[in-house]
Scaffold this motif. Sequence first.
Motif, PDB file in Angstrom:
ATOM      1  N   GLY A 250       1.998  25.988   5.593  1.00  0.00           N
ATOM      2  CA  GLY A 250       3.254  26.679   5.862  1.00  0.00           C
ATOM      3  C   GLY A 250       3.569  27.768   4.863  1.00  0.00           C
ATOM      4  N   ALA A 251       2.545  28.230   4.138  1.00  0.00           N
ATOM      5  CA  ALA A 251       2.756  29.261   3.115  1.00  0.00           C
ATOM      6  C   ALA A 251       2.702  30.653   3.744  1.00  0.00           C
ATOM      7  N   VAL A 252       3.615  30.903   4.679  1.00  0.00           N
ATOM      8  CA  VAL A 252       3.665  32.173   5.401  1.00  0.00           C
ATOM      9  C   VAL A 252       5.028  32.824   5.206  1.00  0.00           C
ATOM     10  N   ALA A 253       5.056  34.140   5.396  1.00  0.00           N
ATOM     11  CA  ALA A 253       6.308  34.908   5.331  1.00  0.00           C
ATOM     12  C   ALA A 253       7.076  34.654   4.030  1.00  0.00           C
ATOM     13  N   GLY A 254       6.340  34.572   2.927  1.00  0.00           N
ATOM     14  CA  GLY A 254       6.989  34.404   1.635  1.00  0.00           C
ATOM     15  C   GLY A 254       7.316  32.984   1.254  1.00  0.00           C
ATOM     16  N   SER A 255       7.059  32.027   2.150  1.00  0.00           N
ATOM     17  CA  SER A 255       7.344  30.629   1.839  1.00  0.00           C
ATOM     18  C   SER A 255       6.313  30.083   0.855  1.00  0.00           C
ATOM     19  N   SER A 256       6.750  29.189  -0.018  1.00  0.00           N
ATOM     20  CA  SER A 256       5.823  28.580  -0.970  1.00  0.00           C
ATOM     21  C   SER A 256       4.950  27.520  -0.316  1.00  0.00           C
ATOM     22  N   GLY A 257       5.353  27.041   0.851  1.00  0.00           N
ATOM     23  CA  GLY A 257       4.542  26.075   1.575  1.00  0.00           C
ATOM     24  C   GLY A 257       4.651  24.666   1.019  1.00  0.00           C
ATOM     25  N   HIS A 258       3.673  23.824   1.374  1.00  0.00           N
ATOM     26  CA  HIS A 258       3.716  22.418   1.001  1.00  0.00           C
ATOM     27  C   HIS A 258       2.302  21.881   0.825  1.00  0.00           C
ATOM     28  N   PRO A 259       2.152  20.721   0.210  1.00  0.00           N
ATOM     29  CA  PRO A 259       0.813  20.157  -0.005  1.00  0.00           C
ATOM     30  C   PRO A 259       0.080  19.880   1.310  1.00  0.00           C
ATOM     31  N   ILE A 260      -1.228  19.977   1.230  1.00  0.00           N
ATOM     32  CA  ILE A 260      -2.096  19.689   2.370  1.00  0.00           C
ATOM     33  C   ILE A 260      -3.298  18.883   1.880  1.00  0.00           C
ATOM     34  N   VAL A 261      -4.010  18.287   2.817  1.00  0.00           N
ATOM     35  CA  VAL A 261      -5.292  17.656   2.536  1.00  0.00           C
ATOM     36  C   VAL A 261      -6.364  18.408   3.321  1.00  0.00           C
TER      37      VAL A 261
END
Length: 278
Positions: A250-261
């Motif tokens: 979710g690291a799109v449009a300036g968002s920092s996003g979240h952890p993934i595996v």
Amino acid sequence: MVDVCEWSSADTARLLRIPGVDDDKYSRGVVALRTGSNAYPGAAVLGVEAAWRAGAGYVRYVGEGRAADAVIARRPETVAAHDIGRTRVDAWVIGSGTDAAERTREEAVALRDILAGSVPVVVDAGALDLVPNAAAPLVLTPHAGEFARLREFIGSPTNGTRDRVGDLSETAHALGCTVLLKGSTTLIAAPDSSVFSVSSAPGWLATAGAGDVLAGALGALLAAGPEASTAEVAAAAAWLHGHAATLASGAVAGSSGHPIVALDVAAALPAAIEDLLS
């Protein structure tokens, strides 16, 4: 001084092959993976998953024990057998989730046979020590520690020079193959010493198993595009891998996003391809 070309989404898009009405599972590319082990069965699962998700028409898994069981449990459409028989293979992936110190004589013979062939081979982790004197077109996918050992093969240790681009270019030229050096910015060097850089990935991609996903996706792209240079295909796979991680986190449009595996990244490969081609 080595010139570095920044690889782009447009560069990646031109190397993606969209299947047509006349394609079948074989013409879309056959990938065979000899990866994983009883100690690290997850590496086999991640590579196979990524090969399917990146568009392979046919995926073979050549392995036994826990790894083969895990692959079939996750992806039952995979053909898993120790002997591939007369099945055509367009690209191999070897080494992920294996340890050279634990390799049997039988396994060493099988890997050397693959490396003596004519189809492209993605060489990762536990198979990198077999690279010298290989005849097949190779794409090596080391992380920093593995790259330092590759430098020893050519008699030129890094010695803390921190010239990442120069060392990579020299190594690819000396070994006569494409080398993809993983990192926050991934670098890909061709045997002619040209270098591409890929910086499409979010920091969340620094997670265990991500390299296994990259290897499987790279195998699929190599199988589908035999006419392209291995260095360009490697750069395209790295870009697609990074973009899939961006979408998954979710690291799109300036968002920092979240952890993934790592499995999240493999699962996001189809969306990354759709996004690139739309």
